[in-house]
Each structure stands twice: as C-alpha cells, then as structure tokens.
Enzyme design. Structure first.
Site, mmCIF file in Angstrom:
data_model
loop_
_atom_site.group_PDB
_atom_site.id
_atom_site.type_symbol
_atom_site.label_atom_id
_atom_site.label_comp_id
_atom_site.label_asym_id
_atom_site.label_seq_id
_atom_site.Cartn_x
_atom_site.Cartn_y
_atom_site.Cartn_z
ATOM 1 N N GLU A 66 6.204 54.589 41.072
ATOM 2 C CA GLU A 66 7.012 53.953 41.858
ATOM 3 C C GLU A 66 6.350 53.616 43.174
ATOM 4 O OE1 GLU A 66 10.064 56.771 42.867
ATOM 5 O OE2 GLU A 66 10.743 56.854 40.771
ATOM 6 N N HIS B 108 15.280 54.501 43.165
ATOM 7 C CA HIS B 108 15.325 56.125 43.268
ATOM 8 C C HIS B 108 16.324 56.286 44.413
ATOM 9 C CE1 HIS B 108 12.696 59.811 42.532
ATOM 10 N NE2 HIS B 108 13.715 60.339 43.048
#
Length: 399
Positions: A259, A282
């Site tokens: 990420e 997220h």
C-alpha cells in the site's frame, strides 16, 4: 519535556492527550521508511503509528530512548513485538475502537455488491440509463459466511442477522456463536454454504495466502467476496480470474499486499477496472468517530503506562495495573521470567531500608513485570543494583 513522535495523520485527540500530559509532540502526516524512522526517533520516548510504518528490529536497536509504541489501529504485525518486548518497549493498540466502522462498511459493501450499485452508478455517470433487475438481489434471506469471528466478526454477525441474513462462521479458535449464527467445522464447509464471504482474520504470519484460487473455486457460483482484514491473506490475481469468469459476482477490497505510504501516492492493482468490484484505500476503520476513539484510547494507554506503569491491554508485555496511592515512590521493573526476581527486588529494597507500600507481579511467557510502591524516596543505589541484575530488561523510576 519527554518527546513523542506521532506519524500517519493521527486524530488531533491523540496529540492533545499527550500534550496535556506534558509531552513535546511532533506530528507527521505520512509513514516513514526504516532509515527515516531511525533518524526521527533520536531522543523520542513515545512513538505513535498506524499500519504503514514498520517498526523493525533494526529500528528498535537504534532507538535506545524509546519506551512505548502506540499502534493507532487494530493490527500490530507492522511492529516486531518480540524484539520490542525484549528491549522493554511496551506496545499498545486499539482492538475495539473502530470495529463499528468496519462492520458498517462491510454491510454497505454487501448491499452495494448484491444490488450491483457500482455498475449502475458507472453507467449513469457515463450517460446511460440501464434500469434492470437482472443480477440484483436483496441480502435478506441470503447466507453470510464470516471467516474470523473476533471483535469485528461477532459484531457483524449480530447486525447482519438484524438485516435478515443467515450467518455462518469459521474460526480456528473456539468461539461462542452469537444469536442464531452457526459455526462451520471447516473453511470448505463455509465456502460451500455462503452467498457472501467476508474475511476478518488477524495479521499473524500463518494467515498469509489463506485465500487463493482453490478457495475461490469452492465458493458458490455468483457469490460475493469481501476482504477488510489484511492484504497478504488473499491472492488477488486469483480473485481477478474469479470475477472475470463470473464465478464471483462481485468483490470489495479494502486492504492490499503493498500500500502507498502517503495520501496522494500512486496506486495500482490487478483488480482495477473490473465490473462490480469496490476498491477502497484501507479506510474500513477510517471514520471520524473511529479515529477520535482510537486517538483517545491509545494515547491514554501510552500516557498511563509512562506515568503509572499500567500495562493493561498491552500486546507484548505482561498486563497489570497497580492502584497508586498519594505520596508513594514507584518502580516499574520489566525482567526476564526467571525464578527469584521478586525476592531479589524485595531483598534489595530491604537492604536499603525501603518500606514497600504496595506491589504487584505478573508474568507472561519469557517476561515478568513487577510494580512496587515505596513509602520513601528510592536511592539511586537501589536503582543501579536492580538495573545491573542479569535478568533486568528495563527499570523505570516513575515517582
């Protein structure tokens, strides 16, 4: 003033609690890589992070002033917990504060996917009126399969039943079924039963690769898949194949194996561009309510540990909290769990005429933790004597 470093855009409440406790707080909006973090931790006693910053053994080895870490999230797999404990760095997280937010987004995604709202929305934005009931369903009467029946999974189970879903779950640990939920003996059994499959497992290394091509093939044709747990537990290439083939009718993914560290950084995934697939950055637990609650909870835990030695709900050191009376002088002693430590502490105090007003000891695995309140100031000779013992990990004189 003791120093605290808070990374990854934590809620202002996290800052204000530590500042009110007398900390010089530095904040940064993004995550730091290993070398950046080592430089930033010079002279810092308290570190606050979320999921992107990794506190490795190398970081801990180069941060001798660090006393406590706060993970302002549920997961702690980004921290080398064993090494932190071995160096006397207590770690705290927020295991409950954002569960409601994750549950609500899971429910929203289930409804959006079963009603194919993403496809209707895209068509409308493209200027196409495509009114149709084909492939759109109510979630009432469908079966939800929850993999991981912890704090989030159990709350989701209860609310899903209130919406008319039947709930089945699978967990490797023994868990009490809530409401009318039914425990499945195997993951295979759950996959063969559920119309909607949602993952809520923790970040332990054993969960890596939990869900791949085999598991997608075992799902019911046309089932929906959600992952709001950890990115590394799912083979997303296999998920893409399952969506493209139509075997999985829709998916929602909030977590990814890699990420971006900062808001605005580029992102790529094999799942981009697929129909009826919801991708979120997220943000399952990222509501203003959850982030405020997490900020309050974790900062309060850090403050209490630093001020009183309370380790309640620490994830890597023995848990205890000794009520502190006015006028006492406290020692917090983290040590290796070997026989005779308590006797040695008390003998050392007795040799120097220190009267014990209160004391509490607990052990967990390789570590022990004893907090002692003395009725008079503790001589530095006592501190030196205990610190120099071979089983000593960290001794703090708190008052």
């Amino acid at each position: 003033m003791p120093k605290a470093l808070l990374l990854e855009n934590l809620h202002p409440q996290a800052v204000s609690i530590l500042e009110a406790a007398g900390y010089d707080v530095t904040t940064r909006t993004g995550a730091l890589d290993e070398s950046e973090l080592i430089d930033a931790l010079e002279g810092v006693q308290v570190l606050g992070i979320r999921s992107k910053t990794h506190v490795t053994a190398e970081v801990l080895a180069n941060a001798p002033d660090l006393v406590a870490i706060g993970a302002y999230c549920i997961g702690t797999n980004q921290i080398d917990l064993a090494d932190a404990a071995a160096r006397g760095v207590a770690t705290f997280n927020a295991p409950f504060s954002n569960t409601r937010s994750v549950v609500e987004i899971a429910l929203a995604q289930m409804i959006a996917l079963t009603r194919r709202l993403t496809e209707f929305d895209k068509a409308m934005h493209d200027g196409v009126w495509n009114k149709s009931a084909t492939g759109a369903h109510e979630i009432r009467g469908r079966t939800l399969g929850i993999i991981g029946y912890g704090n989030i999974g159990t709350q989701l189970s209860v609310l899903a039943e209130n919406l008319g879903l039947s709930v089945v779950f699978y967990d490797t640990a023994e868990k009490l079924a809530l409401g009318n939920a039914r425990r499945m003996d195997t993951l295979d059994e759950l996959l063969a039963t559920a119309d909607i499959v949602t993952l809520h497992v923790d970040g332990r290394s054993g969960n890596a690769g939990l869900f791949g091509a085999k598991q997608f093939a075992q799902m019911r044709p046309g089932a929906v898949f959600l992952n709001l747990s950890r990115g590394f537990v799912v083979d997303y290439a296999a998920l893409r194949d399952a969506v493209v083939s139509g075997h999985v009718s829709g998916a929602a993914v909030d977590v990814f194996p890699v990420e971006p560290k900062r808001k605005g950084d580029p992102f790529d995934s094999e799942l981009r561009g697929l129909p009826n697939v919801i991708l979120t950055p997220h943000t399952g637990g990222s509501t203003e309510e959850a982030q405020e609650a997490i900020g309050q909870f974790v900062s309060a835990k850090l403050r209490d540990y630093m001020n009183t030695g309370s380790t309640t709900l620490s994830v890597n050191v023995p848990n205890l909290a000794l009520e502190q009376k006015p006028g006492v002088h406290r020692l917090a002693y983290l040590h290796r769990n070997v026989p005779g430590v308590l006797a040695a502490v008390n003998a050392t105090l007795a040799e120097h005429g220190v009267n014990i007003e209160g004391q509490l000891l607990t052990t967990s695995g390789e570590l022990g933790y004893v907090v002692t309140d003395a009725g008079a100031p503790i001589d530095p000779v006592v501190v030196d004597a205990l610190t120099s013992r071979p089983e000593s990990v960290r001794l703090r004189q708190l008052s």
